[in-house]
Design an enzyme around this catalytic site. Structure first.
Site, PDB file in Angstrom:
ATOM      1  N   ASP A 217       0.404   3.530   3.045  1.00 36.49           N
ATOM      2  CA  ASP A 217      -0.594   2.584   3.642  1.00 36.49           C
ATOM      3  C   ASP A 217      -0.180   2.783   5.110  1.00 36.49           C
ATOM      4  OD1 ASP A 217      -2.427   0.716   4.650  1.00 36.49           O
ATOM      5  OD2 ASP A 217      -2.830   0.679   2.302  1.00 36.49           O
ATOM      6  N   HIS A 240      -1.058   5.972   6.729  1.00 39.28           N
ATOM      7  CA  HIS A 240      -2.235   5.868   7.228  1.00 39.28           C
ATOM      8  C   HIS A 240      -2.206   5.591   9.110  1.00 39.28           C
ATOM      9  CE1 HIS A 240      -4.226   4.411   3.376  1.00 39.28           C
ATOM     10  NE2 HIS A 240      -3.561   5.662   3.293  1.00 39.28           N
TER      11      HIS A 240
END
Length: 391
Positions: A217, A240
């Site tokens: 993430d 991310h």
């Protein structure tokens, strides 16, 4: 002469007392019953060490020797009788491999209402792979535990710490002031769900320096109420990227301001530098943000503002973001995009982005000029900017 002798004795005595009072108390968790075999439950020994360190009026050291120490949930609560506790970790703290033990607790290791705590060295092994597999299977699973959280605390330092395979977030800073983290290594598989590296919210004067973060993430996520944040010399990937947001989930929400993110390398990440807000009403904001000296290596969305964030299209379709984004500068950003649109400003039609600045930006796609896309965004560009600014 006798007077001189007695005054010398008094001086030496006061110096000795000062040294004794200043020298820290050391509490070795092994001496308190912790077993370094990775199987025996050492939770109570760590609780005992904290209780003693927190009660001490002198500075205190909690020492964790080499070895693997199995621990269930740990909550280290203050306030304490001193504001100089160091947890010096030479070994590895190991979470239960059965994710059901911690899965609904929210956190594995928590420091709350403390002042002047330092964590130095060591490895935190969250053993999150079982929970990731459960989530990937589509079965009903607990949400998972954050590995390390600091909550409502001041004057925190973390250095040379490694966090591996958290169930959920690796490190959370919530409601804190004056936090410095440096030399961190944060690692989880690129496909591991919700394993943000470091999440900051409702906190001020936080610094993250000289660290390497690769997760499934955001490498770093910056939530509402974050002010005076400095991030420098961080390698990010997989993951991310570095995200401000998501903001605007709540109608009444503290803003984000005075954020500097500089000297960052993004490698094969989903995003580079991102600001995202929910597409619905809010009084939140993001302003006075500087992204400087960033290298993008095969990044899908190197520069992105997304004010239409609406996961699963629930709770926001047909609405516009109320979050006001302004005074955002992108300076010396270069490298390669994995998609054709390397710069995307998708701002709110009701609250357009303002005072966006691009300075010396060069992003390419497959050795060609990349593209830029702007919607409801206003600003300026300076120096060499490629793709050509659409502001």
């Amino acid at each position: 002469m006798a007077y001189l002798r007695s005054s010398l004795v008094l001086t030496l005595l006061s110096m000795f007392i000062s040294i004794v009072l200043a020298s820290p108390m050391t509490y070795n968790v092994a001496s308190l019953g912790a077993k370094a075999d990775g199987k025996s439950d050492s939770t109570q020994a760590f609780v005992s060490a904290w209780t003693k360190a927190c009660a001490s009026v002198k500075p205190a050291i909690i020492y964790v020797p080499v070895g693997r120490f199995y621990l269930r949930q740990l909550v280290f609560s203050g306030p304490c009788n001193n504001n100089a506790i160091i947890m010096r970790i030479a070994g590895t703290l190991v979470a239960p491999s059965d994710y059901r033990i911690l899965g609904n607790t929210g956190n594995w290791i928590v420091f709350e209402h403390v002042d002047g705590v330092t964590i130095s060295g060591g490895i935190l092994d969250g053993q999150g792979t079982g929970l990731w597999a459960c989530k990937a299977s589509g079965n009903s699973c607990p949400s998972g535990a954050t590995t390390l959280e600091f909550s409502n605390s001041n004057n925190i330092a973390v250095h040379a710490l490694t966090s591996l395979n958290s169930q959920m977030f690796h490190i959370v800073v919530n409601g804190c002031h004056n936090v410095k983290m440096q030399g961190l290594r944060v690692t989880a598989a690129g496909n591991s769900p919700n394993t943000d590296g470091i999440h900051i919210q409702l906190s001020s004067s936080v610094a993250i320096l000289n660290s390497k973060i690769g997760t499934g993430d955001d490498c770093i996520s910056i939530g509402p109420g974050t002010t005076n944040l400095w991030i420098e010399n961080v390698a990010c990937g997989p993951g991310h990227g570095i995200s401000i947001g998501s903001l605007g989930k709540d109608q009444q929400e503290a803003g984000v301001e005075n954020v500097t993110i500089k000297t960052i390398t993004f490698t094969s990440t989903q995003n580079g530098v991102r600001i995202k807000s929910w597409g619905r009403p809010s009084n939140g904001f993001a302003r006075n943000i500087l992204f400087q000296h960033a290298v993008m290596m095969n990044v899908q969305n190197p520069i992105v503002i997304d004010q239409n964030y609406c996961p699963s299209n629930k709770g926001c379709p047909g609405q516009v973001s109320g979050v006001q984004i302004s005074d955002v500068t992108y300076q010396d950003i270069h490298g390669t995009s994995a998609t054709e649109v390397a710069v995307k400003f998708d701002c709110s039609p009701g609250n357009p982005c303002s005072k966006i600045r691009l300075e010396n930006v060069k992003l390419t796609y497959k050795n060609q000029v990349a593209q830029a896309s702007c919607s409801h965004a206003a600003g300026t560009s300076a120096g060499f900017v490629q793709p050509t600014s659409c502001l």
